[in-house]
Design an enzyme around this catalytic site. Structure first.
Site, mmCIF file in Angstrom:
data_model
loop_
_atom_site.group_PDB
_atom_site.id
_atom_site.type_symbol
_atom_site.label_atom_id
_atom_site.label_comp_id
_atom_site.label_asym_id
_atom_site.label_seq_id
_atom_site.Cartn_x
_atom_site.Cartn_y
_atom_site.Cartn_z
ATOM 1 N N PHE A 210 8.110 1.760 -1.260
ATOM 2 C CA PHE A 210 9.146 1.984 -0.257
ATOM 3 C C PHE A 210 9.888 3.307 -0.412
ATOM 4 O O PHE A 210 10.525 3.777 0.534
ATOM 5 C CB PHE A 210 10.169 0.820 -0.228
ATOM 6 N N ASP B 42 0.861 -1.182 0.000
ATOM 7 C CA ASP B 42 0.000 0.000 0.000
ATOM 8 C C ASP B 42 0.900 1.235 0.000
ATOM 9 O O ASP B 42 1.960 1.218 0.635
ATOM 10 C CB ASP B 42 -0.848 -0.035 1.286
ATOM 11 N N HIS C 160 8.747 -9.093 6.015
ATOM 12 C CA HIS C 160 8.588 -7.687 5.636
ATOM 13 C C HIS C 160 9.518 -6.826 6.495
ATOM 14 O O HIS C 160 9.728 -7.118 7.676
ATOM 15 C CB HIS C 160 7.129 -7.254 5.838
ATOM 16 N N TYR D 17 2.546 4.778 1.072
ATOM 17 C CA TYR D 17 2.618 5.536 2.322
ATOM 18 C C TYR D 17 1.421 6.483 2.393
ATOM 19 O O TYR D 17 1.035 7.088 1.392
ATOM 20 C CB TYR D 17 3.900 6.358 2.381
#
Length: 243
Positions: free
Chosen positions: A94, A81, A203, A83
């Protein structure tokens, strides 16, 4: 005219209007762009933008595809998803733009990169240098309402990004797929593992970082690329502070 149609038109996107998927990807995804769900997704995002703050900013939904053309993908890193805090999302998983504080997951990625390959953490979290070398930084969902994680989940984005993953898997050229966390690992059936390499792990989120640390994904990726006869990725992220 329905309320959804009105909201979409106010946002500058009519119902049924396609997003601007970058040209190098359009042929590979042509069938997907013509499906009804894609027009519905465009209308949904437009309506959301008319009524709420949505990240990333309009026009940056496909920034990852723009930065890494279809023919140049060598590594696909799958996020979940965007930020959802102010100024963070810019369309690449990321990554954050220079000047934005590095988020916790990315800080952990940099820590593992240093431990794995001795690459020190940069002064920013802008991963364009990776993207330009063929690292597709793809999220499964490409928009989010401000400060509401997963708010655009199950609205059609997953169908589209599954098609992106399949399109890369269907290419003749081998690729390294990086699946961090249980959500990303569920995409494994989309990948032809007889021709591609999959690097799986925990993760990098603070919730699972203890399992992520020590996994050495970057050396695994470069070893896989070497096995393909391809150049390794230079994982250094250039500092942006002036000397």
């Amino acid at each position: 005219m329905t309320e959804l149609t009105q909201s979409a038109e106010l946002a500058g996107v009519g119902v049924g209007t396609e997003f601007e998927v970058p040209e190098p990807w359009r042929a590979a995804l042509a069938g997907e762009l013509e499906k009804p769900y894609f027009a519905q997704l465009a209308a949904f995002v437009a309506a959301q933008r008319a009524e709420h703050q949505v990240f990333p900013p309009s026009g940056q939904e496909f920034a990852a595809l723009a930065a890494t053309p279809y023919e140049r993908v060598r590594v696909l890193v799958l996020g979940q998803d965007p930020y959802h805090d102010d100024g963070q999302a810019h369309g690449m998983s990321f990554s954050v733009l220079p000047g934005i504080k590095t988020p916790p997951s990315l800080r952990n990625i940099f820590k593992e990169l240093d431990a794995d390959l001795g690459v020190p953490a940069p002064d920013n979290g802008y991963l364009m240098h990776w993207a330009e070398q063929g690292v597709l930084l793809l999220n499964a969902v490409l928009t989010v309402r401000a400060h509401e994680a997963n708010s655009h989940k199950a609205k059609g984005w997953e169908k589209f990004t599954d098609a992106v993953i399949k399109a890369v898997s269907d290419r003749e050229e081998p690729c390294v797929f990086v699946l961090w966390g249980n959500y990303a690992k569920k995409k494994l059936p989309l990948i032809d593992t007889s021709r591609h390499v999959v690097v799986e792990g925990a993760h990098p989120s603070p919730l699972s970082a203890r399992l992520f640390f020590g996994s050495r994904p970057f050396s695994q990726i470069n070893a896989a690329l070497a096995g393909f006869g391809a150049e390794p990725i230079d994982w250094r992220v250039p500092d942006v502070k002036s000397s």
